[in-house]
Design a protein around this motif. Structure first.
Motif, PDB file in Angstrom:
ATOM      1  N   GLU A 205      34.389  42.912  28.353  1.00 32.75           N
ATOM      2  CA  GLU A 205      35.047  43.642  29.437  1.00 32.75           C
ATOM      3  C   GLU A 205      34.336  43.440  30.769  1.00 32.75           C
ATOM      4  N   LEU A 206      33.016  43.365  30.751  1.00 34.88           N
ATOM      5  CA  LEU A 206      32.275  43.149  31.985  1.00 34.88           C
ATOM      6  C   LEU A 206      32.583  41.779  32.591  1.00 34.88           C
ATOM      7  N   ALA A 207      32.844  40.782  31.745  1.00 34.02           N
ATOM      8  CA  ALA A 207      33.151  39.438  32.234  1.00 34.02           C
ATOM      9  C   ALA A 207      34.465  39.400  33.001  1.00 34.02           C
ATOM     10  N   TYR A 208      35.359  40.368  32.708  1.00 35.84           N
ATOM     11  CA  TYR A 208      36.673  40.372  33.348  1.00 35.84           C
ATOM     12  C   TYR A 208      36.869  41.566  34.288  1.00 35.84           C
ATOM     13  N   ASP A 209      35.802  42.312  34.516  1.00 37.80           N
ATOM     14  CA  ASP A 209      35.856  43.434  35.457  1.00 37.80           C
ATOM     15  C   ASP A 209      34.475  43.593  36.074  1.00 37.80           C
ATOM     16  N   ASP A 210      34.094  42.617  36.899  1.00 36.75           N
ATOM     17  CA  ASP A 210      32.742  42.555  37.446  1.00 36.75           C
ATOM     18  C   ASP A 210      32.518  43.634  38.497  1.00 36.75           C
ATOM     19  N   PRO A 211      31.287  44.114  38.639  1.00 38.00           N
ATOM     20  CA  PRO A 211      30.981  45.178  39.610  1.00 38.00           C
ATOM     21  C   PRO A 211      31.264  44.780  41.050  1.00 38.00           C
ATOM     22  N   ALA A 212      31.194  43.481  41.368  1.00 38.68           N
ATOM     23  CA  ALA A 212      31.425  43.035  42.747  1.00 38.68           C
ATOM     24  C   ALA A 212      32.906  43.028  43.111  1.00 38.68           C
ATOM     25  N   GLY A 213      33.778  43.151  42.129  1.00 40.19           N
ATOM     26  CA  GLY A 213      35.207  43.214  42.405  1.00 40.19           C
ATOM     27  C   GLY A 213      35.875  41.874  42.656  1.00 40.19           C
ATOM     28  N   VAL A 214      35.213  40.783  42.293  1.00 36.99           N
ATOM     29  CA  VAL A 214      35.798  39.456  42.530  1.00 36.99           C
ATOM     30  C   VAL A 214      37.007  39.236  41.620  1.00 36.99           C
ATOM     31  N   THR A 215      36.888  39.632  40.350  1.00 37.96           N
ATOM     32  CA  THR A 215      38.018  39.481  39.434  1.00 37.96           C
ATOM     33  C   THR A 215      39.174  40.372  39.857  1.00 37.96           C
ATOM     34  N   ALA A 216      38.881  41.543  40.385  1.00 32.24           N
ATOM     35  CA  ALA A 216      39.938  42.418  40.898  1.00 32.24           C
ATOM     36  C   ALA A 216      40.673  41.732  42.050  1.00 32.24           C
ATOM     37  N   ALA A 217      39.937  41.113  42.961  1.00 28.86           N
ATOM     38  CA  ALA A 217      40.570  40.405  44.081  1.00 28.86           C
ATOM     39  C   ALA A 217      41.426  39.250  43.583  1.00 28.86           C
ATOM     40  N   PHE A 218      40.935  38.552  42.563  1.00 27.58           N
ATOM     41  CA  PHE A 218      41.675  37.453  41.941  1.00 27.58           C
ATOM     42  C   PHE A 218      42.992  37.953  41.351  1.00 27.58           C
ATOM     43  N   ASN A 219      42.951  39.065  40.656  1.00 26.00           N
ATOM     44  CA  ASN A 219      44.143  39.648  40.050  1.00 26.00           C
ATOM     45  C   ASN A 219      45.128  40.106  41.131  1.00 26.00           C
ATOM     46  N   LEU A 220      44.629  40.811  42.124  1.00 30.55           N
ATOM     47  CA  LEU A 220      45.489  41.337  43.192  1.00 30.55           C
ATOM     48  C   LEU A 220      46.077  40.225  44.057  1.00 30.55           C
ATOM     49  N   ASN A 221      45.408  39.073  44.130  1.00 26.45           N
ATOM     50  CA  ASN A 221      45.952  37.968  44.910  1.00 26.45           C
ATOM     51  C   ASN A 221      47.290  37.487  44.368  1.00 26.45           C
ATOM     52  N   LEU A 222      47.560  37.740  43.083  1.00 30.40           N
ATOM     53  CA  LEU A 222      48.872  37.386  42.540  1.00 30.40           C
ATOM     54  C   LEU A 222      49.975  38.120  43.298  1.00 30.40           C
ATOM     55  N   LEU A 223      49.751  39.399  43.614  1.00 31.85           N
ATOM     56  CA  LEU A 223      50.728  40.158  44.396  1.00 31.85           C
ATOM     57  C   LEU A 223      50.802  39.652  45.823  1.00 31.85           C
ATOM     58  N   GLU A 224      49.652  39.313  46.378  1.00 27.30           N
ATOM     59  CA  GLU A 224      49.641  38.754  47.737  1.00 27.30           C
ATOM     60  C   GLU A 224      50.412  37.437  47.778  1.00 27.30           C
ATOM     61  N   ARG A 225      50.259  36.633  46.729  1.00 30.78           N
ATOM     62  CA  ARG A 225      50.979  35.359  46.690  1.00 30.78           C
ATOM     63  C   ARG A 225      52.490  35.591  46.646  1.00 30.78           C
ATOM     64  N   ILE A 226      52.922  36.561  45.854  1.00 25.85           N
ATOM     65  CA  ILE A 226      54.344  36.893  45.801  1.00 25.85           C
ATOM     66  C   ILE A 226      54.841  37.282  47.185  1.00 25.85           C
ATOM     67  N   ASN A 227      54.087  38.106  47.896  1.00 27.19           N
ATOM     68  CA  ASN A 227      54.470  38.494  49.254  1.00 27.19           C
ATOM     69  C   ASN A 227      54.537  37.280  50.179  1.00 27.19           C
ATOM     70  N   ARG A 228      53.551  36.405  50.098  1.00 25.55           N
ATOM     71  CA  ARG A 228      53.501  35.236  50.990  1.00 25.55           C
ATOM     72  C   ARG A 228      54.641  34.265  50.730  1.00 25.55           C
ATOM     73  N   GLU A 229      54.879  33.965  49.453  1.00 22.19           N
ATOM     74  CA  GLU A 229      55.784  32.867  49.124  1.00 22.19           C
ATOM     75  C   GLU A 229      57.209  33.300  48.829  1.00 22.19           C
ATOM     76  N   LEU A 230      57.395  34.546  48.419  1.00 26.73           N
ATOM     77  CA  LEU A 230      58.722  34.997  48.003  1.00 26.73           C
ATOM     78  C   LEU A 230      59.271  36.102  48.900  1.00 26.73           C
ATOM     79  N   GLY A 231      58.679  36.255  50.078  1.00 26.40           N
ATOM     80  CA  GLY A 231      59.189  37.243  51.024  1.00 26.40           C
ATOM     81  C   GLY A 231      59.104  38.659  50.499  1.00 26.40           C
ATOM     82  N   GLY A 232      58.064  38.962  49.734  1.00 21.57           N
ATOM     83  CA  GLY A 232      57.915  40.292  49.154  1.00 21.57           C
ATOM     84  C   GLY A 232      57.279  41.276  50.122  1.00 21.57           C
ATOM     85  N   ASP A 233      57.459  42.549  49.827  1.00 17.37           N
ATOM     86  CA  ASP A 233      56.784  43.606  50.593  1.00 17.37           C
ATOM     87  C   ASP A 233      56.055  44.562  49.644  1.00 17.37           C
TER      88      ASP A 233
END
Length: 328
Positions: A205-233
């Motif tokens: 679990e620590l390998a996929y939920d690091d204290p620095a939040g890098v994996t969280a940013a990686f996961n959340l970027n999927l939503l950002e990508r949807i907004n960027r490329e598919l006109g999402g809000d």
């Protein structure tokens, strides 16, 4: 010889958006358990974030696999033989690739990755490092059928599938993918695949939920990508990252969790999520030794060597293409 050309096998619409990405997002968000395939993490930003993840002390798979490639380079070279064309699935920045290329004296290198910009950058870096090596980057989704460059058609091939990426897929999908690559690489081909072992839950679990939040940013970027490329809000700030171990399926699951009731649009289509509802964004299956061998055999590959003395536990398995048999 350097980078010869980039062979693109991605279908895009008039706006340059991958058609399959749009289809997967809408299909996934229409399900009761919303889900988007993990391959869509890897736009340019997501690929860069994943490279940051691999450098984290908590993310042991890269460290363990690199250790195996370094310590067992001579054994891997002896088992594979020289002059094979190395075909790497999901090459990313190819950080582990030089270890393999230095060891086995390949005849060509074919990195296959869905992120075109990242692919070209890493191919150019490798071309500078290995100036005599023909490199043929292929921009494609390696989970689909991929056509190999004509230049390597008659060469013996070594598929290289590092990083335990096979763990992102449920068993039936993993078997389909490995069967497809059994056909694409052809008779007398070999496959060197990284597979993560089952281990204690805290380490996983620590390998996929690091204290620095890098994996969280990686996961959340999927939503950002949807907004960027598919006109999402999509209100990305209203989502959080969650990584949990599912013991029944022997996998880490990553989810994007809604912090409140919300509505948003993508391509003009309206979607609603309730507080606590999730978008299932990734699986990372872990395998025991027998499970991994069974997976390979069911996919048309026969394991011939295993290196798995890394700490934390990880395995590199070399398999050969199983000969096709005629029906009796």
């Amino acid at each position: 010889m350097g980078v010869v050309r980039n062979l693109r096998q991605v279908d895009a619409d008039a706006a340059g958006v991958d058609i399959a990405f749009r289809a997967d997002v809408h299909a996934g968000l229409a399900q009761r358990q919303k889900a988007i395939p993990a391959r869509w993490f890897y736009d340019t930003i997501g690929s860069a974030l994943f490279e940051d993840i691999t450098a984290l002390p908590e993310y042991y798979p890269t460290r363990s696999e690199t250790d195996l490639l370094t310590r067992h380079a001579a054994d891997i070279a002896a088992a594979t033989g020289p002059a094979r064309a190395v075909v790497e699935l999901g090459s990313g920045s190819s950080t582990k690739t030089p270890l393999l290329l230095n060891a086995i004296d390949p005849s060509a290198y074919v990195p296959v990755d869905i992120s075109g910009d990242f692919l070209r950058g890493s191919a150019e870096a490798l071309a500078a490092r290995f100036p005599g090596l023909p490199i043929y980057p292929v921009e494609a989704d390696f989970t689909q059928r991929v056509t190999m460059p004509d230049e390597i058609a008659d060469l013996p091939k070594l598929g290289f599938f590092p990083g335990s990426t096979i763990g992102n897929m449920v068993a039936r999908t993993a078997i389909d993918l490995l069967r497809n690559w059994r056909c694409a690489l052809g008779e007398a081909s070999l496959l060197l695949i990284g597979i993560d072992r089952i281990k204690d839950v805290a380490t996983l679990e620590l390998a996929y939920d690091d204290p620095a939040g890098v994996t969280a940013a990686f996961n959340l970027n999927l939503l950002e990508r949807i907004n960027r490329e598919l006109g999402g809000d999509i209100p990305v700030a209203n989502f959080s990252h969650r990584a949990i171990w599912d013991d029944v399926h022997a996998r880490i699951e990553m989810h994007l969790v809604a912090a409140c009731d919300m509505e948003f649009t993508i391509d003009g289509r309206l979607y609603a999520m309730a507080k606590g509802e999730t978008i299932h964004s990734e699986n990372s299956h872990k395998y025991g030794a027998r499970d991994a061998n069974l997976l390979l055999r069911a996919s048309g590959w026969t394991p011939v060597a295993t290196w798995d003395d890394a700490d934390p536990a990880f395995a590199l398995i070399l398999a050969e293409a199983t000969a096709f048999r005629s029906a009796p």
